[in-house]
Design a protein around this motif. Structure first.
Motif, PDB file in Angstrom:
ATOM      1  N   HIS A 106       1.071  -1.253   0.091  1.00  0.00           N
ATOM      2  CA  HIS A 106      -0.382  -0.219  -0.397  1.00  0.00           C
ATOM      3  C   HIS A 106       0.947   1.851  -0.044  1.00  0.00           C
ATOM      4  N   ARG A 107       0.719   2.240  -0.660  1.00  0.00           N
ATOM      5  CA  ARG A 107       1.759   3.665  -1.037  1.00  0.00           C
ATOM      6  C   ARG A 107       0.076   4.543  -0.902  1.00  0.00           C
ATOM      7  N   VAL A 108       1.373   5.472  -0.329  1.00  0.00           N
ATOM      8  CA  VAL A 108       0.425   7.023   0.020  1.00  0.00           C
ATOM      9  C   VAL A 108       0.784   7.976   0.014  1.00  0.00           C
ATOM     10  N   ALA A 109       0.549   8.908  -0.732  1.00  0.00           N
ATOM     11  CA  ALA A 109       1.265  10.215  -1.380  1.00  0.00           C
ATOM     12  C   ALA A 109       0.231  11.343  -0.156  1.00  0.00           C
ATOM     13  N   ILE A 110       1.371  12.167   0.118  1.00  0.00           N
ATOM     14  CA  ILE A 110       0.720  13.585   0.663  1.00  0.00           C
ATOM     15  C   ILE A 110       1.207  14.877   0.141  1.00  0.00           C
ATOM     16  N   GLU A 111       0.364  14.827  -0.257  1.00  0.00           N
ATOM     17  CA  GLU A 111       0.620  16.644  -0.455  1.00  0.00           C
ATOM     18  C   GLU A 111       0.283  17.999   0.460  1.00  0.00           C
ATOM     19  N   CYS A 112       1.626  19.119   0.891  1.00  0.00           N
ATOM     20  CA  CYS A 112       1.177  19.866   1.977  1.00  0.00           C
ATOM     21  C   CYS A 112       0.788  20.949   1.140  1.00  0.00           C
ATOM     22  N   LYS A 113       0.381  21.895   1.372  1.00  0.00           N
ATOM     23  CA  LYS A 113      -0.195  23.022   0.732  1.00  0.00           C
ATOM     24  C   LYS A 113      -0.239  23.880   1.911  1.00  0.00           C
ATOM     25  N   ASP A 114       0.789  24.630   2.668  1.00  0.00           N
ATOM     26  CA  ASP A 114       0.892  25.530   3.365  1.00  0.00           C
ATOM     27  C   ASP A 114       1.456  26.957   2.382  1.00  0.00           C
ATOM     28  N   TRP A 115       0.294  27.078   2.700  1.00  0.00           N
ATOM     29  CA  TRP A 115      -0.157  28.448   1.635  1.00  0.00           C
ATOM     30  C   TRP A 115      -0.920  29.175   2.379  1.00  0.00           C
ATOM     31  N   ALA A 116      -1.246  30.873   2.114  1.00  0.00           N
ATOM     32  CA  ALA A 116      -2.123  31.991   2.344  1.00  0.00           C
ATOM     33  C   ALA A 116      -3.306  32.327   1.507  1.00  0.00           C
ATOM     34  N   THR A 117      -3.683  31.195   0.414  1.00  0.00           N
ATOM     35  CA  THR A 117      -4.568  31.232  -0.434  1.00  0.00           C
ATOM     36  C   THR A 117      -5.052  29.932  -0.667  1.00  0.00           C
ATOM     37  N   PRO A 118      -6.930  29.821  -0.482  1.00  0.00           N
ATOM     38  CA  PRO A 118      -7.022  28.477  -0.269  1.00  0.00           C
ATOM     39  C   PRO A 118      -6.735  27.863  -2.181  1.00  0.00           C
ATOM     40  N   VAL A 119      -6.792  26.667  -1.706  1.00  0.00           N
ATOM     41  CA  VAL A 119      -5.743  25.575  -2.914  1.00  0.00           C
ATOM     42  C   VAL A 119      -7.182  25.424  -3.804  1.00  0.00           C
ATOM     43  N   SER A 120      -7.120  25.593  -5.268  1.00  0.00           N
ATOM     44  CA  SER A 120      -7.997  25.658  -6.291  1.00  0.00           C
ATOM     45  C   SER A 120      -8.252  24.670  -6.920  1.00  0.00           C
ATOM     46  N   LYS A 121      -9.117  23.866  -7.524  1.00  0.00           N
ATOM     47  CA  LYS A 121      -9.504  22.732  -7.931  1.00  0.00           C
ATOM     48  C   LYS A 121      -8.708  22.578  -9.618  1.00  0.00           C
ATOM     49  N   GLY A 122      -7.642  23.492  -9.842  1.00  0.00           N
ATOM     50  CA  GLY A 122      -6.887  23.100 -10.771  1.00  0.00           C
ATOM     51  C   GLY A 122      -5.834  22.881 -10.296  1.00  0.00           C
ATOM     52  N   GLN A 123      -5.528  22.660  -9.035  1.00  0.00           N
ATOM     53  CA  GLN A 123      -4.621  23.045  -8.349  1.00  0.00           C
ATOM     54  C   GLN A 123      -4.660  21.095  -7.611  1.00  0.00           C
ATOM     55  N   VAL A 124      -5.525  21.232  -7.783  1.00  0.00           N
ATOM     56  CA  VAL A 124      -6.150  19.814  -6.874  1.00  0.00           C
ATOM     57  C   VAL A 124      -6.119  18.463  -8.475  1.00  0.00           C
ATOM     58  N   GLN A 125      -6.763  19.279  -9.098  1.00  0.00           N
ATOM     59  CA  GLN A 125      -6.343  18.386 -10.787  1.00  0.00           C
ATOM     60  C   GLN A 125      -4.665  17.867 -10.888  1.00  0.00           C
ATOM     61  N   GLU A 126      -4.017  19.027 -10.700  1.00  0.00           N
ATOM     62  CA  GLU A 126      -2.764  18.688 -10.684  1.00  0.00           C
ATOM     63  C   GLU A 126      -2.387  17.374  -9.858  1.00  0.00           C
ATOM     64  N   PHE A 127      -2.826  17.182  -8.824  1.00  0.00           N
ATOM     65  CA  PHE A 127      -2.317  16.229  -7.644  1.00  0.00           C
ATOM     66  C   PHE A 127      -2.677  15.301  -8.643  1.00  0.00           C
ATOM     67  N   GLU A 128      -4.203  15.046  -8.378  1.00  0.00           N
ATOM     68  CA  GLU A 128      -4.815  13.475  -9.195  1.00  0.00           C
ATOM     69  C   GLU A 128      -4.369  13.606 -10.839  1.00  0.00           C
ATOM     70  N   SER A 129      -3.409  14.125 -11.411  1.00  0.00           N
ATOM     71  CA  SER A 129      -2.928  13.662 -12.651  1.00  0.00           C
ATOM     72  C   SER A 129      -1.395  13.411 -12.515  1.00  0.00           C
ATOM     73  N   LYS A 130      -0.666  13.724 -11.346  1.00  0.00           N
ATOM     74  CA  LYS A 130       0.487  13.585 -11.227  1.00  0.00           C
ATOM     75  C   LYS A 130      -0.080  11.668 -10.303  1.00  0.00           C
ATOM     76  N   LEU A 131      -1.143  11.535  -9.311  1.00  0.00           N
ATOM     77  CA  LEU A 131      -0.876  10.492  -8.738  1.00  0.00           C
ATOM     78  C   LEU A 131      -2.049   9.090  -9.813  1.00  0.00           C
ATOM     79  N   ARG A 132      -2.288   9.519 -10.957  1.00  0.00           N
ATOM     80  CA  ARG A 132      -2.665   8.891 -12.061  1.00  0.00           C
ATOM     81  C   ARG A 132      -1.780   8.619 -12.296  1.00  0.00           C
ATOM     82  N   ASP A 133      -1.002   8.980 -12.789  1.00  0.00           N
ATOM     83  CA  ASP A 133       0.605   8.743 -13.789  1.00  0.00           C
ATOM     84  C   ASP A 133       1.345   7.823 -12.818  1.00  0.00           C
ATOM     85  N   ILE A 134       1.706   8.360 -11.465  1.00  0.00           N
ATOM     86  CA  ILE A 134       2.374   7.120 -10.589  1.00  0.00           C
ATOM     87  C   ILE A 134       1.824   5.529 -10.700  1.00  0.00           C
ATOM     88  N   GLY A 135       1.026   5.834  -9.997  1.00  0.00           N
ATOM     89  CA  GLY A 135      -0.429   4.576 -10.621  1.00  0.00           C
ATOM     90  C   GLY A 135      -0.589   4.181  -9.115  1.00  0.00           C
TER      91      GLY A 135
END
Length: 273
Positions: free
Chosen positions: A47-76
């Motif tokens: 079992h493998r788990v990836a954690i994306e940490c966003k220590d930002w002053a602004t909320p995370v956008s849908k596009g940034q979640v999409q980038e993370f999802e694309s990364k996970l899908r490519d890793i598999g």
């Protein structure tokens, strides 16, 4: 997050690998960096788990979640978790959940103490049929299960002591002599992994609660009314003489991380100056 998971996921010596800023190669051949990564095996399955940490002053956008999802899908074959200090923009959380990514806010994360207690409840708390290797303790009961709280009392100097016994028989006698309610307290043996969890807890007892361990000893054949011999013992002595392996220091690890953070902050200030 990396150091908490690194120590607490391995209370049972399970060999769980935890890393931060881990680079992984996807199916496309592209290289992806993961903020925090851990893996473990169960029943022959990894079992493998990836954690994306966003220590930002602004909320995370849908596009940034999409980038993370694309990364996970490519890793598999990997589970995704995202942590944001300032939450998520409209649609970002829904998109994450639809793609099996767990979106968390920073204030939703449990404290280190709560994570420690939760992990103890799953791997570190001894069951009724466990045998002490070599110690037995008295622990608090709630709804028939131990809570992780160890019985302690005051010695002649007024310091808190947590008794360790070398047999169930002696531990049960200590429970009776302390006049404890058997519905609220129970004797438990500490196999090696549970003893390891106890030693992790003992660091907090010693440094935060001014309490220490005490060996309660009776020689073989002692009379039923013979008093226990109380022998103070430190965490270091227990590790060296009874555990025989390395035990991480949570407080030292925290202090090192804070020192590194202070150095990085100072270097950044100097650079900006």
């Amino acid at each position: 997050m990396q150091w908490i998971y690194s120590y607490l996921l391995n209370l049972k010596d399970e060999g769980i690998v935890v890393g931060n800023s881990v680079t992984m190669v996807g199916k496309s051949g592209a290289r992806h960096e993961v903020d925090v990564y851990y893996e473990f095996g169960r029943a022959g399955i990894r079992h493998r788990v990836a954690i994306e940490c966003k220590d930002w002053a602004t909320p995370v956008s849908k596009g940034q979640v999409q980038e993370f999802e694309s990364k996970l899908r490519d890793i598999g074959n990997i589970t995704g978790l995202m942590v944001s200090r300032c939450g998520y923009q409209t649609g970002a959380e829904t998109f994450a959940q639809h793609h099996d990514i767990v979106p968390l806010r920073f204030d939703q994360l449990p404290s280190a103490g709560n994570i420690f207690a939760q992990r103890l409840s799953t791997v570190g708390l001894p069951e009724e049929d466990y045998v002490g290797e070599p110690f037995w303790v008295i622990m608090e009961l709630r709804d028939g299960k131990v809570t992780g709280t160890h019985f302690g009392q005051k010695d002649e100097s007024g310091q808190g002591v947590i008794p360790l016994m070398f047999s169930r028989y002696h531990a049960e006698r200590a429970l009776r002599e302390a006049e404890l309610d058997p519905k609220r307290w129970a004797v438990r043996g500490l196999p090696r992994f549970a003893f390891r969890a106890f030693l992790l807890s003992l660091e907090l007892y010693e440094k935060r609660m001014n309490a220490r361990a005490q060996l309660l000893f009776l020689p073989p054949g002692a009379a039923p009314d013979a008093p226990f011999i109380g022998i103070p013992v430190s965490r270091e002595e227990l590790i060296r003489e009874y555990y025989g392996g390395k035990i991480p220091s949570i407080e030292e690890r925290v202090n090192r991380r804070l020192a590194v953070a202070d150095d990085e902050s100072l270097n950044a200030d100097v650079a900006e100056g």
